[in-house]
Design an enzyme around this catalytic site. Structure first.
Site, PDB file in Angstrom:
ATOM      1  N   ARG A   2       0.786  -1.227   0.102  1.00  0.00           N
ATOM      2  CA  ARG A   2       0.063  -0.032   0.129  1.00  0.00           C
ATOM      3  C   ARG A   2       0.733   1.289  -0.036  1.00  0.00           C
ATOM      4  NH1 ARG A   2      -5.339  -0.300   1.988  1.00  0.00           N
ATOM      5  NH2 ARG A   2      -5.137   1.509   3.094  1.00  0.00           N
TER       6      ARG A   2
ATOM      7  N   CYS B 160     -13.730   3.615  10.779  1.00  0.00           N
ATOM      8  CA  CYS B 160     -14.835   3.950   9.899  1.00  0.00           C
ATOM      9  C   CYS B 160     -15.796   2.949  10.045  1.00  0.00           C
ATOM     10  CB  CYS B 160     -14.527   4.046   8.219  1.00  0.00           C
ATOM     11  SG  CYS B 160     -13.740   2.780   7.923  1.00  0.00           S
TER      12      CYS B 160
HETATM   13  N1  SAM Z   1      -5.305   6.856   6.966  1.00  0.00           N
HETATM   14  C1  SAM Z   1      -5.472   6.250   5.488  1.00  0.00           C
HETATM   15  C2  SAM Z   1      -6.292   7.361   4.576  1.00  0.00           C
HETATM   16  O1  SAM Z   1      -6.682   8.446   5.283  1.00  0.00           O
HETATM   17  O2  SAM Z   1      -6.270   7.374   3.585  1.00  0.00           O
HETATM   18  C3  SAM Z   1      -6.293   5.079   5.749  1.00  0.00           C
HETATM   19  C4  SAM Z   1      -5.800   4.011   6.672  1.00  0.00           C
HETATM   20  S1  SAM Z   1      -6.797   2.399   6.738  1.00  0.00           S
HETATM   21  C5  SAM Z   1      -8.104   2.908   7.699  1.00  0.00           C
HETATM   22  C6  SAM Z   1      -5.746   1.629   7.876  1.00  0.00           C
HETATM   23  C7  SAM Z   1      -4.487   1.437   7.481  1.00  0.00           C
HETATM   24  O3  SAM Z   1      -3.781   0.710   8.740  1.00  0.00           O
HETATM   25  C8  SAM Z   1      -4.205   0.641   6.525  1.00  0.00           C
HETATM   26  O4  SAM Z   1      -3.395   1.380   5.340  1.00  0.00           O
HETATM   27  C9  SAM Z   1      -3.479  -0.468   6.778  1.00  0.00           C
HETATM   28  O5  SAM Z   1      -2.625  -1.142   5.985  1.00  0.00           O
HETATM   29  C10 SAM Z   1      -2.857  -0.181   8.135  1.00  0.00           C
HETATM   30  N2  SAM Z   1      -2.623  -1.479   9.131  1.00  0.00           N
HETATM   31  C11 SAM Z   1      -2.968  -2.432   9.100  1.00  0.00           C
HETATM   32  N3  SAM Z   1      -2.449  -3.263  10.023  1.00  0.00           N
HETATM   33  C12 SAM Z   1      -1.769  -2.395  10.554  1.00  0.00           C
HETATM   34  C13 SAM Z   1      -0.915  -2.668  12.110  1.00  0.00           C
HETATM   35  N4  SAM Z   1      -0.986  -3.692  12.803  1.00  0.00           N
HETATM   36  N5  SAM Z   1      -0.167  -1.336  12.472  1.00  0.00           N
HETATM   37  C14 SAM Z   1      -0.198  -0.247  11.785  1.00  0.00           C
HETATM   38  N6  SAM Z   1      -1.016  -0.243  10.636  1.00  0.00           N
HETATM   39  C15 SAM Z   1      -1.942  -1.362  10.121  1.00  0.00           C
END
Ligand code: SAM
Length: 487
Positions: free
Chosen positions: A152, A245
């Site tokens: 990502r 969300c």
């Molecule tokens: N903030 C972003 C935006 O506004 O475009 C959206 C973020 S999305 C809701 C959550 C993010 O957390 C994803 O990109 C995901 O890859 C990441 N994520 C997943 N597991 C995680 C972990 N254990 N620690 C940190 N980040 C993580």
């Protein structure tokens, strides 16, 4: 009980039963909202354009989002001639706006980053909140945009590049490793947490199939683990914003109440009331529920939490909490500075490129070489040690070696173009709408060539990317990976 479906998966039955129990008299309105289309929106890039100017430039019907100064909801339909999708318009390629769910725009409003501060966006991809923060910082201070998943990270880097942020660092790390390297370093940290995504059920109906109560529980555990690391990164007196969300109390009020129990040095900070922002629901944390220690709900004040609901606002759904670190007296840790190496030949190559092409004053002391890439580092960029950096600042270009002289020369990056106004380059090429479309498709520019050298192709005064005038023609240097296919 189920909401109307055509070809889309039904809303999960266990989700509906829970929401009916929790929302009681409000449930019918909530359920009816699934018969309406999802809201979409865009957020202006105030690094590049004023709100007034953007509204006059764009052909779309825009309605202000009540909780975000830079945000607009997009209404579809009503036009006599079909309009290009907002993601395909040349102004999008120029970085004048970000396509963003109106609910998500509330998060940075609550975080309230100030120019000059050190901000960490801990879960940043694809960059919705990071671009919003960058606009608020107005190129001053430091923005570290981190994403744990390598798959990502490039979309995040691309969105920041288009945005034209000069002070953003893109990093691909775990929260644990960041917290160990930067304890107490940041003025504000954002955890926009991975969640069960109940607020996406209308926009992305396929996500309904991935939901279960077990997913909710495992998300809550992961969110708590991320928040524990985030807490270590906040300076004394600094702020920590948490958002999801989703609607489930376990992932929202539950995670925050449990965090406050584990971290008595933090307390909830007030969230300013705005139309469309509803209070939190601490009463949904049953004191008898096995998952929550007794008395947790009493630590939460509904007005210190914000919820956005699809049946009460023009948005899909969000939860936000703002925490402040009250303990610790030490000032922010002194960290060592990012090594600024710019070997003599590379420095000369940059100076030559800047002299021949730019009209933009860039402090030479901020230019650093990393591998074969040149960057302008944000002010006081700290050393990142062994942390995995994708971009340590504003990416300026790549050093290539001239076959004839063997000396390095600079191939400017797309990020450099998108961080400059046309007047930042000695040569610029204004194009009209059809030419802009052809440029974005990667076609050669059928224009009268002028003086030889790099030039900024621009539409209505907004930079789209590089062209290069050479041997009597203007070559298209819009990145291949971004080109839009011709229709
Ligand atoms: N903030 C972003 C935006 O506004 O475009 C959206 C973020 S999305 C809701 C959550 C993010 O957390 C994803 O990109 C995901 O890859 C990441 N994520 C997943 N597991 C995680 C972990 N254990 N620690 C940190 N980040 C993580």
């Amino acid at each position: 009980m189920s909401a109307k479906t055509a070809a889309q998966p039904p809303l999960p039955e266990a989700f509906l039963q829970r929401m009916q129990r929790l929302l009681a008299g409000e449930f019918d309105d909530f359920l009816s909202s699934y018969d309406l289309p999802a809201w979409s929106g865009l957020r202006a890039n105030t690094l590049k354009v004023s709100l007034e100017r953007l509204q006059t430039l764009l052909p779309y019907a825009l309605q202000p989002v009540p909780w975000c100064a830079e945000g607009f909801s997009l209404s579809s339909g009503g036009q006599e001639t079909p309009l290009p999708a907002p993601g395909k318009h040349p102004f999008h390629a120029a970085g004048l706006y970000y396509l963003h769910d109106p609910s998500a725009m509330a998060v940075v409003e609550v975080l309230d980053p100030q120019p000059g501060e050190r901000i960490l966006d801990l879960a940043a991809a694809p960059g919705g909140k990071s671009t919003h923060i960058a606009a608020r910082l107005q190129q001053r201070g430091l923005l570290v945009c981190n994403e744990i998943h390598p798959s990502r990270i490039w979309e995040l880097a691309q969105n920041l590049e288009r945005w034209g942020a000069h002070n953003a660092i893109v990093c691909n790390e775990t929260p644990e490793r960041l917290a160990s390297h930067f304890p107490g370093f940041f003025d504000r940290v954002l955890v926009d947490a991975p969640c069960s995504g109940e607020g996406l059920f209308r926009k992305t109906p396929a996500s309904r199939k991935e939901w279960s109560l077990a997913v909710v529980q495992s998300c809550a555990l992961r969110q708590s683990a991320i928040l524990d690391q985030a807490a270590r990164l906040v300076r004394p007196g600094g702020r920590l914003a948490y958002s999801t969300c989703t609607f489930s109390p376990e992932e929202n009020e539950g995670v925050i109440a449990a965090f406050l129990q584990r971290h008595p040095g933090f307390q909830l900070a007030q969230i300013a009331v705005a139309p469309g922002l509803s209070p939190g629901r601490p009463e949904w944390l049953s004191p008898s529920a096995a998952a929550h220690p007794p008395g947790m709900a009493s630590k939460l004040e509904a007005r210190s939490l914000a919820r956005i609901w699809p049946h009460l606002s023009c948005a899909e759904g969000h939860f936000i909490a703002l925490l402040q670190r009250m303990d610790g007296t030490q000032p922010s840790l002194k960290t060592s500075i990012f090594p600024r190496s710019l070997p003599g030949e590379s420095g000369k190559a940059w100076q030559r490129f800047a002299y021949e092409n730019l009209r933009y004053e860039l402090d030479a002391g901020r230019v650093a070489q990393v591998g074969s890439y040149l960057y302008a580092l944000p002010e006081d960029t700290p050393a990142f040690g062994s942390l995995k950096l994708i971009h340590p600042g504003w990416w300026l270009g790549r050093l290539a070696h001239s076959a004839r002289s063997g000396l390095p020369r600079v191939e400017p990056s797309h990020a450099l173009a998108l961080g400059l106004q046309p007047a930042g380059c000695q040569r610029s090429l204004p194009v009209d709408y059809p030419q802009a479309q052809r440029y974005l498709q990667g076609e050669m520019l059928a224009v009268q060539p002028g003086e030889e050298g790099w030039l900024l192709v621009n539409f209505n005064g907004y930079t789209l990317g590089w062209g290069k005038c050479t041997s009597g023609r203007v070559n298209n240097h819009y990145p291949r990976g971004l080109r839009t296919p011709a229709v």
